[in-house]
Design a protein around this motif. Sequence first.
Motif, PDB file in Angstrom:
ATOM      1  N   VAL A 160       0.959  -1.187  -0.058  1.00 40.71           N
ATOM      2  CA  VAL A 160       0.028   0.045  -0.025  1.00 40.71           C
ATOM      3  C   VAL A 160       0.900   1.143  -0.027  1.00 40.71           C
ATOM      4  CG1 VAL A 160      -1.656   1.489   1.385  1.00 40.71           C
ATOM      5  CG2 VAL A 160      -1.980  -1.090   0.984  1.00 40.71           C
ATOM      6  N   ALA A 164       0.645   3.917  -2.858  1.00 32.52           N
ATOM      7  CA  ALA A 164       0.372   5.160  -2.749  1.00 32.52           C
ATOM      8  C   ALA A 164       1.513   5.999  -3.431  1.00 32.52           C
ATOM      9  CB  ALA A 164       0.275   5.494  -1.315  1.00 32.52           C
ATOM     10  N   TYR A 165       2.606   5.912  -3.042  1.00 33.46           N
ATOM     11  CA  TYR A 165       3.814   6.606  -3.655  1.00 33.46           C
ATOM     12  C   TYR A 165       3.754   6.784  -5.070  1.00 33.46           C
ATOM     13  CZ  TYR A 165       8.689   7.908  -4.741  1.00 33.46           C
ATOM     14  OH  TYR A 165       9.551   8.815  -5.318  1.00 33.46           O
ATOM     15  N   LEU A 167       0.938   6.458  -6.994  1.00 34.83           N
ATOM     16  CA  LEU A 167      -0.230   7.119  -7.318  1.00 34.83           C
ATOM     17  C   LEU A 167       0.135   8.641  -7.297  1.00 34.83           C
ATOM     18  CD1 LEU A 167      -3.147   6.864  -8.037  1.00 34.83           C
ATOM     19  CD2 LEU A 167      -3.372   6.834  -5.699  1.00 34.83           C
ATOM     20  N   TRP A 187      -9.087   8.959  -7.660  1.00 30.69           N
ATOM     21  CA  TRP A 187      -8.162   9.849  -6.885  1.00 30.69           C
ATOM     22  C   TRP A 187      -8.568  11.310  -7.464  1.00 30.69           C
ATOM     23  CZ3 TRP A 187      -4.738   9.605  -2.704  1.00 30.69           C
ATOM     24  CH2 TRP A 187      -4.042  10.833  -2.718  1.00 30.69           C
TER      25      TRP A 187
END
Length: 431
Positions: A160, A164-165, A167, A187
């Motif tokens: 995750v 997330a990084y 993204l 997002w």
Amino acid sequence: MTRLTCALLAALEAAVAALIGLGIAVLPMMLLWSVHFGLTVDLAVFLRAAADVWLLGHGVDLVAQLDPVTADRIGLPGAGEPFPITIAVLGFGLVTILFARRIGRRAAATGHAVTGCLAAMAVAAGIGGTLAILAADPAARPSVWQGFVLPAVVVGLGAVIGAAYELLRAEASARPDASPGTLLARWRDLPEAPLAAALAAVRIGAGSAFGILAVAAVLVTVLIAVDYATIVGLSQALGAGADGGIAIAIAELALLPNVVVWAASWLLGPGFALGAGSSLSPTGTLLGPVPGLPLAGILPAEGAALGIVWLIVPLVLGFAGATVAWPWFLRTPGRTAHAWWMPVAVSAAAGLVAGVVLGLLAWWSGGAVGPGRLAVVGPEPLPVAAMAALTVFLGSIAGAFTARAKPRGGRFADERSAFDEFDRPEPAYRG
């Protein structure tokens, strides 16, 4: 890349990560089996011990039972009875998280972040549960249900973080094809102002938390360098030989992340314990018998002079984080970012993030390591979380208001003028 290919690659990388972690645990066991015991002991004993160590590194609890001779030699109350070992050897968990972070980044880059994360977690669950079943023994019995769950949770956490990084990086690059999956589209549909506030809070809070850990790591490094002679003397006093010395060194390296978290707890004030009734904090040191590892040579004999001064570390980090993040937050369109209460709200959320991060690490880094008084080792999570949240909040709110009040001619003049232009009403149309 298709969804199936992404899942297979994530599963393969998760298996490789588990094998590398197990290899690190198996190496000292093989040295002990071949050199110290001369191949006379059943190899399965050492393989089970390596599996137990790997499972401990992922938070799986063990129930141990010492033989009567060893229990009498230790001399601790309750040594002859079954006792839990609940401390997590964070070095192995850190290796898994680093590999899982790569899995998450790769999966997010292909647009199948959820698929990749779930595939990696499924493989970790299968490996952890299988090891817990195979390593079961009257001398040390790992929790089977935790073996299925906790390694998967560790892999999921790392994946995750990596996703997330990736993204955020894809969003910042302004390239729609950088992450073509559903997550990026969703997002971009989120409200911009609340999202920017949440990201600012996470940047300040998580940055401050890991900054505290970095300062703690530097402190531990300095203590090891200063007390190196004491550490060597304790190692020689053990008389473990070359093979035993290598095994002890690997064990200490695996426990080094725990020591860094304990040092961070010491910086924040609550400190940590090395046995029931003991306490190490900036205000004082109260120690009894400690585990016989050479790394114990860095333990302070007494509290630090002006120990409360160490609280300046999280205050400064919170201040610096808010000073850096606030101009970035002001790029959000609208007037909400300029509201007087916004620095308070973002700083409170940043303090909460820092408290959660350091509180969870404090909880994960401690636990029971043996019978009797050794059932209490490590920091108390709630005091650590509370002090981290309070100090980061105070430093962040000061930094946010400082950045908010910065003159227009300063470093962020271009950003402020852009917002002035955005907020300026449009002139009336003249035909």
